[in-house]
Design a protein around this motif. Sequence first.
Motif, PDB file in Angstrom:
ATOM      1  N   GLN A  82      42.084  41.743  47.773  1.00 33.41           N
ATOM      2  CA  GLN A  82      41.170  41.816  46.642  1.00 33.41           C
ATOM      3  C   GLN A  82      41.653  40.937  45.490  1.00 33.41           C
ATOM      4  O   GLN A  82      40.834  40.319  44.790  1.00 33.41           O
ATOM      5  CB  GLN A  82      41.002  43.263  46.170  1.00 33.41           C
ATOM      6  CG  GLN A  82      40.304  44.145  47.179  1.00 33.41           C
ATOM      7  CD  GLN A  82      39.741  45.405  46.542  1.00 33.41           C
ATOM      8  OE1 GLN A  82      38.645  45.395  46.000  1.00 33.41           O
ATOM      9  NE2 GLN A  82      40.504  46.494  46.600  1.00 33.41           N
TER      10      GLN A  82
ATOM     11  N   ALA B  25      36.056  48.132  42.642  1.00 35.13           N
ATOM     12  CA  ALA B  25      36.932  47.554  43.671  1.00 35.13           C
ATOM     13  C   ALA B  25      38.215  48.379  43.617  1.00 35.13           C
ATOM     14  O   ALA B  25      39.123  48.095  42.828  1.00 35.13           O
ATOM     15  CB  ALA B  25      37.196  46.082  43.404  1.00 35.13           C
TER      16      ALA B  25
ATOM     17  N   ARG C 255      40.471  37.519  46.269  1.00 34.96           N
ATOM     18  CA  ARG C 255      39.020  37.394  46.113  1.00 34.96           C
ATOM     19  C   ARG C 255      38.627  37.322  44.638  1.00 34.96           C
ATOM     20  O   ARG C 255      37.654  36.671  44.271  1.00 34.96           O
ATOM     21  CB  ARG C 255      38.339  38.593  46.783  1.00 34.96           C
ATOM     22  CG  ARG C 255      36.826  38.562  46.729  1.00 34.96           C
ATOM     23  CD  ARG C 255      36.234  39.534  47.728  1.00 34.96           C
ATOM     24  NE  ARG C 255      36.716  40.886  47.506  1.00 34.96           N
ATOM     25  CZ  ARG C 255      36.144  41.745  46.653  1.00 34.96           C
ATOM     26  NH1 ARG C 255      35.107  41.365  45.948  1.00 34.96           N
ATOM     27  NH2 ARG C 255      36.621  42.956  46.515  1.00 34.96           N
TER      28      ARG C 255
ATOM     29  N   TYR D  52      34.524  44.001  37.537  1.00 32.35           N
ATOM     30  CA  TYR D  52      35.138  44.877  38.532  1.00 32.35           C
ATOM     31  C   TYR D  52      36.101  45.851  37.863  1.00 32.35           C
ATOM     32  O   TYR D  52      36.935  45.454  37.049  1.00 32.35           O
ATOM     33  CB  TYR D  52      35.900  44.052  39.572  1.00 32.35           C
ATOM     34  CG  TYR D  52      35.001  43.245  40.486  1.00 32.35           C
ATOM     35  CD1 TYR D  52      34.523  43.796  41.673  1.00 32.35           C
ATOM     36  CD2 TYR D  52      34.650  41.945  40.163  1.00 32.35           C
ATOM     37  CE1 TYR D  52      33.701  43.054  42.516  1.00 32.35           C
ATOM     38  CE2 TYR D  52      33.823  41.197  40.992  1.00 32.35           C
ATOM     39  CZ  TYR D  52      33.351  41.759  42.169  1.00 32.35           C
ATOM     40  OH  TYR D  52      32.535  41.021  42.984  1.00 32.35           O
TER      41      TYR D  52
ATOM     42  N   TRP E 131      42.296  47.395  42.974  1.00 32.07           N
ATOM     43  CA  TRP E 131      42.366  45.957  43.272  1.00 32.07           C
ATOM     44  C   TRP E 131      43.657  45.321  42.793  1.00 32.07           C
ATOM     45  O   TRP E 131      44.108  44.324  43.374  1.00 32.07           O
ATOM     46  CB  TRP E 131      41.159  45.225  42.684  1.00 32.07           C
ATOM     47  CG  TRP E 131      41.062  45.212  41.183  1.00 32.07           C
ATOM     48  CD1 TRP E 131      40.319  46.043  40.409  1.00 32.07           C
ATOM     49  CD2 TRP E 131      41.707  44.307  40.285  1.00 32.07           C
ATOM     50  NE1 TRP E 131      40.466  45.731  39.074  1.00 32.07           N
ATOM     51  CE2 TRP E 131      41.308  44.673  38.971  1.00 32.07           C
ATOM     52  CE3 TRP E 131      42.578  43.239  40.440  1.00 32.07           C
ATOM     53  CZ2 TRP E 131      41.767  43.992  37.837  1.00 32.07           C
ATOM     54  CZ3 TRP E 131      43.027  42.554  39.313  1.00 32.07           C
ATOM     55  CH2 TRP E 131      42.625  42.934  38.027  1.00 32.07           C
TER      56      TRP E 131
END
Length: 318
Positions: free
Chosen positions: A312, A303, A315, A257, A306
């Motif tokens: 986020q 993302a 997650r 990410y 983040w």
Amino acid sequence: MSEPSRPDAARPAHRSGFACLVGRPNAGKSTLTNALVGQKVAITSSRPQTTRHTIRGIVHRPDAQLVLVDTPGLHRPRTLLGKRLNELVHETLSEVDVVALCLPADEKIGPGDRFIAEALAAAPRSTKVALVTKTDKASKQQVAEQLLAATRLGEELLGGFADVVPTSAVRGEQVDVVADVLLSHLPAGPRLYPDDDLTDEPEAVMVAELVREAALEGLGDEMPHSLAVVVEEIAAREPLPGQQPEDAMLDVHVWLYVERDSQKGIMIGRGGARLKDVGTRARRSIEALLGSKVHLDLRVKVAKDWQRDPKQLQRLGF
């Protein structure tokens, strides 16, 4: 008539406990952790803020067991991620038996080191030692001066360090002495882990860290802070005819990410060349870790911001 002596009476008690290596980002904590354990359990990089999880590496001796907790570099946070990493360090400091402040031999002690030493003063439970790291990068005079400076820092802010030890993890110099010193400050206690355990980190976390280490190579200063790696799945394929189940290839699916589309392009590279190179280097380390052939599937996803988004961060495992 005197009582006959017992063979176990003079045997020293077995020691066990936890030690934490702290210091500014890139102070050599992860490299020293790996050297003490004798195997890679923490990723290393020239980039600050490489470590994002507390990695427990275990040092086994016949008379002692030392559990090393490698933390993110303690720093003044600028993002929500940075704040959470600092909270992780402070939580660890309150729970361990020994804290070792790592001070690179080739860099003068500065405000960042004092900031960390002041934080150690707020963790009275643990014994404090200083480790002058990276002595391979400094002259003998620099090392001597840093040892004196570390001693003064401890006297000023902590009432003195219990020990001050120079070491080079890269060259393996004084690593055994560091282990002896840390072990000497542990309380008497039983073995905490089986003798063949070197870390208690889940395999998925270790795999993600190895991918992240490979992905950090050659990046600019900003990208390392924007990169998070999550293992989606580790699954064994059906064994080939005549193959034992434990010898079957593993499929490892990993998401990388980043925070912006431009970073995604950098990570993938022209024609996917950079991502392919990351996969090749990471796969070697993952195969060594898992003891099996691996098919590594890497995918990059954006993302946005983040590091500053609580949902986020959760997650992504922070």
